[in-house]
Enzyme design. Sequence first.
Site, PDB file in Angstrom:
ATOM      1  N   HIS A  14       0.770  -1.217   0.105  1.00 29.81           N
ATOM      2  CA  HIS A  14       0.166   0.033  -0.255  1.00 29.81           C
ATOM      3  C   HIS A  14       0.896   1.279   0.033  1.00 29.81           C
ATOM      4  O   HIS A  14       2.016   0.977  -0.100  1.00 29.81           O
ATOM      5  CB  HIS A  14      -0.952   0.018   1.178  1.00 29.81           C
ATOM      6  CG  HIS A  14      -0.386   0.463   2.500  1.00 29.81           C
ATOM      7  ND1 HIS A  14      -1.319   1.085   3.402  1.00 29.81           N
ATOM      8  CD2 HIS A  14       0.878   0.277   3.148  1.00 29.81           C
ATOM      9  CE1 HIS A  14      -0.303   1.404   4.509  1.00 29.81           C
ATOM     10  NE2 HIS A  14       0.890   0.957   4.063  1.00 29.81           N
ATOM     11  N   CYS A  33       6.144   6.850   4.295  1.00 31.80           N
ATOM     12  CA  CYS A  33       4.896   5.682   3.575  1.00 31.80           C
ATOM     13  C   CYS A  33       4.211   6.240   2.539  1.00 31.80           C
ATOM     14  O   CYS A  33       3.574   5.579   2.008  1.00 31.80           O
ATOM     15  CB  CYS A  33       3.734   5.920   4.965  1.00 31.80           C
ATOM     16  SG  CYS A  33       4.341   5.249   6.549  1.00 31.80           S
ATOM     17  N   HIS A  39       4.976   0.397  -0.456  1.00 31.90           N
ATOM     18  CA  HIS A  39       5.778  -0.364   0.712  1.00 31.90           C
ATOM     19  C   HIS A  39       4.631  -1.557   0.992  1.00 31.90           C
ATOM     20  O   HIS A  39       3.595  -1.656   0.383  1.00 31.90           O
ATOM     21  CB  HIS A  39       6.369   0.315   1.532  1.00 31.90           C
ATOM     22  CG  HIS A  39       5.541   1.047   2.449  1.00 31.90           C
ATOM     23  ND1 HIS A  39       4.624   2.042   2.126  1.00 31.90           N
ATOM     24  CD2 HIS A  39       4.749   0.620   3.756  1.00 31.90           C
ATOM     25  CE1 HIS A  39       3.806   2.364   3.099  1.00 31.90           C
ATOM     26  NE2 HIS A  39       3.852   1.539   4.211  1.00 31.90           N
ATOM     27  N   HIS A  41       3.340  -4.624   3.969  1.00 29.50           N
ATOM     28  CA  HIS A  41       3.158  -5.334   5.514  1.00 29.50           C
ATOM     29  C   HIS A  41       2.831  -6.671   5.605  1.00 29.50           C
ATOM     30  O   HIS A  41       1.886  -6.954   4.758  1.00 29.50           O
ATOM     31  CB  HIS A  41       2.283  -4.413   6.472  1.00 29.50           C
ATOM     32  CG  HIS A  41       2.629  -3.000   6.636  1.00 29.50           C
ATOM     33  ND1 HIS A  41       3.920  -2.459   7.281  1.00 29.50           N
ATOM     34  CD2 HIS A  41       2.154  -1.781   6.043  1.00 29.50           C
ATOM     35  CE1 HIS A  41       3.767  -1.145   7.301  1.00 29.50           C
ATOM     36  NE2 HIS A  41       2.937  -0.740   6.298  1.00 29.50           N
ATOM     37  N   ASP A  79      -5.143 -10.481   0.568  1.00 30.21           N
ATOM     38  CA  ASP A  79      -3.827 -11.221   0.557  1.00 30.21           C
ATOM     39  C   ASP A  79      -2.830 -11.139  -0.549  1.00 30.21           C
ATOM     40  O   ASP A  79      -3.340 -11.531  -1.777  1.00 30.21           O
ATOM     41  CB  ASP A  79      -3.914 -12.541   0.905  1.00 30.21           C
ATOM     42  CG  ASP A  79      -2.729 -13.283   1.333  1.00 30.21           C
ATOM     43  OD1 ASP A  79      -1.641 -12.740   1.815  1.00 30.21           O
ATOM     44  OD2 ASP A  79      -2.470 -14.545   1.074  1.00 30.21           O
ATOM     45  N   HIS A  80      -1.671 -10.760  -0.400  1.00 28.20           N
ATOM     46  CA  HIS A  80      -0.964 -10.481  -1.740  1.00 28.20           C
ATOM     47  C   HIS A  80      -1.409  -9.345  -2.744  1.00 28.20           C
ATOM     48  O   HIS A  80      -1.248  -9.803  -3.994  1.00 28.20           O
ATOM     49  CB  HIS A  80      -0.416 -11.846  -2.401  1.00 28.20           C
ATOM     50  CG  HIS A  80       0.782 -12.835  -1.409  1.00 28.20           C
ATOM     51  ND1 HIS A  80       0.018 -13.414  -0.426  1.00 28.20           N
ATOM     52  CD2 HIS A  80       1.856 -12.907  -1.744  1.00 28.20           C
ATOM     53  CE1 HIS A  80       1.342 -13.971   0.171  1.00 28.20           C
ATOM     54  NE2 HIS A  80       2.100 -13.654  -0.595  1.00 28.20           N
ATOM     55  N   GLU A 125      -0.684  -3.678  11.981  1.00 26.06           N
ATOM     56  CA  GLU A 125       0.012  -3.319  10.623  1.00 26.06           C
ATOM     57  C   GLU A 125       1.468  -3.808  10.698  1.00 26.06           C
ATOM     58  O   GLU A 125       2.099  -4.255   9.497  1.00 26.06           O
ATOM     59  CB  GLU A 125      -0.076  -1.829  10.360  1.00 26.06           C
ATOM     60  CG  GLU A 125       0.703  -1.547   9.191  1.00 26.06           C
ATOM     61  CD  GLU A 125       0.554   0.151   8.888  1.00 26.06           C
ATOM     62  OE1 GLU A 125      -0.386   0.474   8.089  1.00 26.06           O
ATOM     63  OE2 GLU A 125       1.150   0.906   9.427  1.00 26.06           O
TER      64      GLU A 125
END
Lengths: 138, 186
Positions: A14, A33, A39, A41, A79-80, A125
């Site tokens: 994100h 950010c 980047h 998490h 996810d991913h 996060e």
Amino acid sequence: MVFLTRLEHFNAAHKLYNPGWSRERNEEVFGKCANENWHGHNYELYVTIKGEPDPDTGFVFDVKRLGEIIREHVIEKLDHKNLNLDVDFMRGKMCSTENLVIAIWQQLQQHLPAEIRLHGIRLHETPRIYVEYFGPGR
Amino acid sequence: MWNISARAAETVEGPRPRDNNSSEGQIISVIAKMHRIFEEYVLASIKRKPMKKVAVFRREHFNAAHRLFNPAWDDGRNAEVFGKCSNPHYHGHNYELVVKVTGVPDPDTGYVMDMKVLSVITSEEVLARFDHKNLNLDTEFFRELNPTAEHIAIVIYDLLRARIDINLELQVRLYETERNFVEYPA
């Protein structure tokens, strides 16, 4: 009353970037950010429901079924993925952890059986940063 | 152990006329002697073998986006081999890095390596390059090289190796998730 929690996890990319602002303003407010190339998490998601154990099963709710609902309607979509680009229920929203936890709540409310009372959602996060949401107005 | 020993020694060495010949006094005296022999042995062995190696560890973390992608393959083959890890819009991780440095403590400082220095080197070489970055797009290393945990660990090792005394051994452990981690050198 018993509170039952299911833990799931997902990995996503994100960025924190307000398209209504200049790049300089975004970097000023969101720092690294706001990196334009994203980047990411490892998110940890705790979903807590509440209720009385059923006299026949001893369950508040079948936790395996709860896991399936979370995976189908939340994890599969996140996810991913890139939260800003790939997720229908985050479109047009700032992809902060705060907004994400609210969106996950709304997503689960729609798909949990009517008799299930959602109590709270905790979303990590990072191991040191997490948010909690207990529903609208609470 | 040191406390018990000191207390026992005090008890024995102090004026204890009433207990000196009792069985309790004898037991305390024997225990105190045993502790003193043990302490002397430990001290002597430290002095005798100053070349003892110790490993020191520094833990750091960084958050990054990446995708697994082999540019020599078409999208279909990438999707087949790397599955959802090949999402064209990337995904991301909280990477945890453990840097292990092994060597003999310096006789003057008692340090294998000053941990502050190790922290600064890791920040400069690793975190400044990778934290809140897209590994594929924002780093020179992974434009061609697939940013798997294995490759990231090798790159981190090479970056740190160049900055750490060659007499010290180096190993890095990189967690991509809590359950997936790699070590280099193996």
